[in-house]
Design an enzyme around this catalytic site. Sequence first.
Site: not given
Ligand code: NAP
Length: 260
Positions: A158, A160
Site C-alpha cells: 500500500y 509503495a
Molecule cells: P473505502 O471506504 O474502502 O472505499 C473504497 C472505494 O473504492 C469503494 O467505492 C470501492 O468500491 C472502490 N474500489 C475499490 N477497488 C476498486 C476497483 N478495483 N475499481 C473500482 N473501484 C474500486 O476506502 P477509503 O478509506 O475511502 O479510501 C479511499 C482512498 O483514500 C484510497 O485510495 C485510500 O488509499 C485513500 N486513503 C484513505 C485513508 C483513510 O483513512 N480512510 C487514509 C489515507 C488514504 P467497489 O469495491 O464497489 O469497487
Amino acid sequence: MFSPVTGKSVIVTGGSKGIGRGIAKVFAREGANVAIASRGEEAGKVASDEISSACGGTAYHVPCDVSDWESVKSMAETVAARSGGIDVLCANAGAFPQTKIVDMEPSEWDQVLATNLKSAFLCVKACIPFFERAGKGRVVLTSSITGPVTGFPGWSHYGASKSGQLGFLKTAAMELSRYGTTINAVMPGNIYTEGLQDLGEDYLKTMAASIPLKRLGDVEDIGHAALFFASDEASYITGQQIVVDGGQIIPESLEAIDEI
Ligand code: NAP
C-alpha cells in the site's frame, strides 16, 4: 470566493464509499455532475441516489474496475457522452489489505499496485482525449501519508503504491500541461470512514488523541481539498501534493502530544 463548479463533469473513482463518497458529496453540493465509478452496482447506485437527493447537482453510477484498461476506457467514454465531456478526474479508488511482507503472496502485491497505482495511470490516460478536446482539465489523486511520509506494518504494498502515485504525478504534470490540465494529490491522514467504524470506540478515541487537532478527519475534509485543486483559482498549481491530516505527522514523539 471560488468560481463555481456548477454543471462541470466530475469523475470520482471509488465514490460509492468512504473518502470518495465525501468527495462526490462536496462536488455535487456545488452543483457538479458527478460520475461515481466503482465495481459494486448496488453500493454505487445507493450512493449516487443519496447524493443526488441530498446534495443537489447530479450523481450517477458508472460500473468500473479501475485496474482494468478496457473497463476504465469505457467508463470515461460513458461519462463524456452523458455529461458532455470530462472536466475533473478524482482518482481515488483504493484498496488496503493489511499483510506483513513475510506472509504476503506476490499476487496480493500485484493486486494492490494495480488497484492503487496502475489505476492512476489508466484513469488519466482514458481522460486525456477529453482534456485535449476541451483544452483544459483537472486531476486530483488520493494518495496517503502512509508510504510517502509514514510506515505501518502490513502496508508495504500500500505504501509503495501511494508513494508511486506521487512519482507518477511529477511527470504526468509535465505531460498534461500541453492539454491545459493540472494534476495534484491529496494525502489524507486517518479519515473516519465506514471501514473504521468496526475498530471500536476505544481504538478510535486513542487514534484521535494522537492527532494535534484531536479528531479523525472527515471524508469531506478531503473533498474540500480536492475541490480547491479542481477550482479555476488553482489553475497555476500542478504536480503538487497537500497533506490533510489534522497535524498527525508533525509530533516527533508521543510526549510531544502530551505537551499540547
Ligand atoms: P473505502 O471506504 O474502502 O472505499 C473504497 C472505494 O473504492 C469503494 O467505492 C470501492 O468500491 C472502490 N474500489 C475499490 N477497488 C476498486 C476497483 N478495483 N475499481 C473500482 N473501484 C474500486 O476506502 P477509503 O478509506 O475511502 O479510501 C479511499 C482512498 O483514500 C484510497 O485510495 C485510500 O488509499 C485513500 N486513503 C484513505 C485513508 C483513510 O483513512 N480512510 C487514509 C489515507 C488514504 P467497489 O469495491 O464497489 O469497487
